[in-house]
Design a protein around this motif. Sequence first.
Motif, PDB file in Angstrom:
ATOM      1  N   GLN A  66      -9.465  -1.852  -9.036  1.00  0.00           N
ATOM      2  CA  GLN A  66      -8.121  -1.675  -8.485  1.00  0.00           C
ATOM      3  C   GLN A  66      -7.184  -2.785  -8.963  1.00  0.00           C
ATOM      4  O   GLN A  66      -6.036  -2.519  -9.318  1.00  0.00           O
ATOM      5  CB  GLN A  66      -8.175  -1.653  -6.962  1.00  0.00           C
ATOM      6  N   HIS A 102      -4.204   5.169  -3.969  1.00  0.00           N
ATOM      7  CA  HIS A 102      -5.176   4.083  -3.844  1.00  0.00           C
ATOM      8  C   HIS A 102      -5.409   3.678  -2.397  1.00  0.00           C
ATOM      9  O   HIS A 102      -6.242   2.810  -2.136  1.00  0.00           O
ATOM     10  CB  HIS A 102      -4.716   2.864  -4.642  1.00  0.00           C
ATOM     11  N   LEU A 162       0.813  -1.217   0.000  1.00  0.00           N
ATOM     12  CA  LEU A 162       0.000   0.000   0.000  1.00  0.00           C
ATOM     13  C   LEU A 162       0.847   1.268   0.000  1.00  0.00           C
ATOM     14  O   LEU A 162       0.430   2.284  -0.542  1.00  0.00           O
ATOM     15  CB  LEU A 162      -0.938   0.012   1.206  1.00  0.00           C
ATOM     16  N   ARG A 212       1.337   2.623  -3.311  1.00  0.00           N
ATOM     17  CA  ARG A 212       0.101   2.896  -4.052  1.00  0.00           C
ATOM     18  C   ARG A 212      -0.608   4.107  -3.442  1.00  0.00           C
ATOM     19  O   ARG A 212      -1.787   4.050  -3.143  1.00  0.00           O
ATOM     20  CB  ARG A 212      -0.823   1.677  -4.019  1.00  0.00           C
ATOM     21  N   LEU A 241      -5.792  -9.032  -0.303  1.00  0.00           N
ATOM     22  CA  LEU A 241      -5.599  -7.586  -0.145  1.00  0.00           C
ATOM     23  C   LEU A 241      -6.908  -6.804  -0.253  1.00  0.00           C
ATOM     24  O   LEU A 241      -6.917  -5.590  -0.084  1.00  0.00           O
ATOM     25  CB  LEU A 241      -4.605  -7.071  -1.190  1.00  0.00           C
ATOM     26  N   GLU A 242      -7.993  -7.504  -0.590  1.00  0.00           N
ATOM     27  CA  GLU A 242      -9.333  -6.923  -0.677  1.00  0.00           C
ATOM     28  C   GLU A 242      -9.418  -5.767  -1.675  1.00  0.00           C
ATOM     29  O   GLU A 242     -10.091  -4.768  -1.434  1.00  0.00           O
ATOM     30  CB  GLU A 242      -9.820  -6.485   0.701  1.00  0.00           C
ATOM     31  N   CYS A 243      -8.748  -5.895  -2.795  1.00  0.00           N
ATOM     32  CA  CYS A 243      -8.834  -4.895  -3.858  1.00  0.00           C
ATOM     33  C   CYS A 243     -10.129  -5.113  -4.636  1.00  0.00           C
ATOM     34  O   CYS A 243     -10.601  -6.232  -4.787  1.00  0.00           O
ATOM     35  CB  CYS A 243      -7.658  -5.018  -4.827  1.00  0.00           C
ATOM     36  N   SER A 244     -10.675  -4.030  -5.148  1.00  0.00           N
ATOM     37  CA  SER A 244     -11.840  -4.147  -6.014  1.00  0.00           C
ATOM     38  C   SER A 244     -11.375  -4.637  -7.387  1.00  0.00           C
ATOM     39  O   SER A 244     -10.178  -4.668  -7.676  1.00  0.00           O
ATOM     40  CB  SER A 244     -12.529  -2.794  -6.150  1.00  0.00           C
ATOM     41  N   TRP A 295      -9.021   2.000  -0.752  1.00  0.00           N
ATOM     42  CA  TRP A 295      -8.805   0.678  -0.165  1.00  0.00           C
ATOM     43  C   TRP A 295      -9.278   0.661   1.282  1.00  0.00           C
ATOM     44  O   TRP A 295      -9.965  -0.265   1.709  1.00  0.00           O
ATOM     45  CB  TRP A 295      -7.327   0.313  -0.262  1.00  0.00           C
ATOM     46  N   THR A 325     -13.044   0.752   1.536  1.00  0.00           N
ATOM     47  CA  THR A 325     -13.592  -0.551   1.142  1.00  0.00           C
ATOM     48  C   THR A 325     -13.432  -1.557   2.276  1.00  0.00           C
ATOM     49  O   THR A 325     -14.362  -2.313   2.575  1.00  0.00           O
ATOM     50  CB  THR A 325     -12.885  -1.065  -0.126  1.00  0.00           C
ATOM     51  N   VAL A 326     -12.275  -1.553   2.918  1.00  0.00           N
ATOM     52  CA  VAL A 326     -12.048  -2.477   4.035  1.00  0.00           C
ATOM     53  C   VAL A 326     -13.017  -2.190   5.175  1.00  0.00           C
ATOM     54  O   VAL A 326     -13.636  -3.106   5.720  1.00  0.00           O
ATOM     55  CB  VAL A 326     -10.579  -2.403   4.525  1.00  0.00           C
ATOM     56  N   TYR A 378      -3.849  -2.318 -11.267  1.00  0.00           N
ATOM     57  CA  TYR A 378      -2.561  -2.819 -10.798  1.00  0.00           C
ATOM     58  C   TYR A 378      -1.951  -3.784 -11.809  1.00  0.00           C
ATOM     59  O   TYR A 378      -0.753  -3.728 -12.086  1.00  0.00           O
ATOM     60  CB  TYR A 378      -2.726  -3.502  -9.438  1.00  0.00           C
TER      61      TYR A 378
END
Length: 193
Positions: free
Chosen positions: A158, A82, A76, A79, A152-155, A86, A89-90, A162
């Motif tokens: 995202q 981002h 992170l 990034r 990493l719980e990215c959408s 993130w 979202t978490v 990446y």
Amino acid sequence: MNGTLDARVATPGEARVHARHAASDADCDAFIEDLYDQYGPLLVRYAARLLDGDWHKAEDMLQEAAARAWKHARFLGTRGEHVRPWLFTVVRNLVIDHHRARRIRPLELMPAEELDAVWDCTDSALTSHVVLEALRELNEQQRTVIQLMYYLECSVAQAAEYLGIPPGTVKSRAFYAMRALRKALETRGILGA
């Protein structure tokens, strides 16, 4: 030993690795301090709003989000733009999980004897080990998309940015990666066939 002390002297390479590891831990800690300073109040307000004004639970959500960010600070930290989406979202996912858990079985109604039996550490450790083994069987693309989206719980957006691929390709890779992982777990007896 014969009366002499056996002193181990670190080689220059070992010293560099240790210094880099210590520096990276300090970087992670600094990253989390900046995260709290910059996003802490915003995330607590956001979580409290989603939790119908429960500020104590909102602070718990911030701490859990910060713990997850700390685990992924090296990723992170690179990034910068981002991090905010993130984190939100978490926190949103944590609140959703909290609401789901409360709907299934409210904590106030759970007998005290069952609270200790909720997690059997041995079973969860063995399951984690088997899942990691199954992940090693997947190809690099499948492991990467699972790591980004589930660990990493990215959408999808995202992960697509990446990886430098379209969102549809990310969805497709995630579908096939999960199917392959499910099959690998079935062969190990974790999931029912």
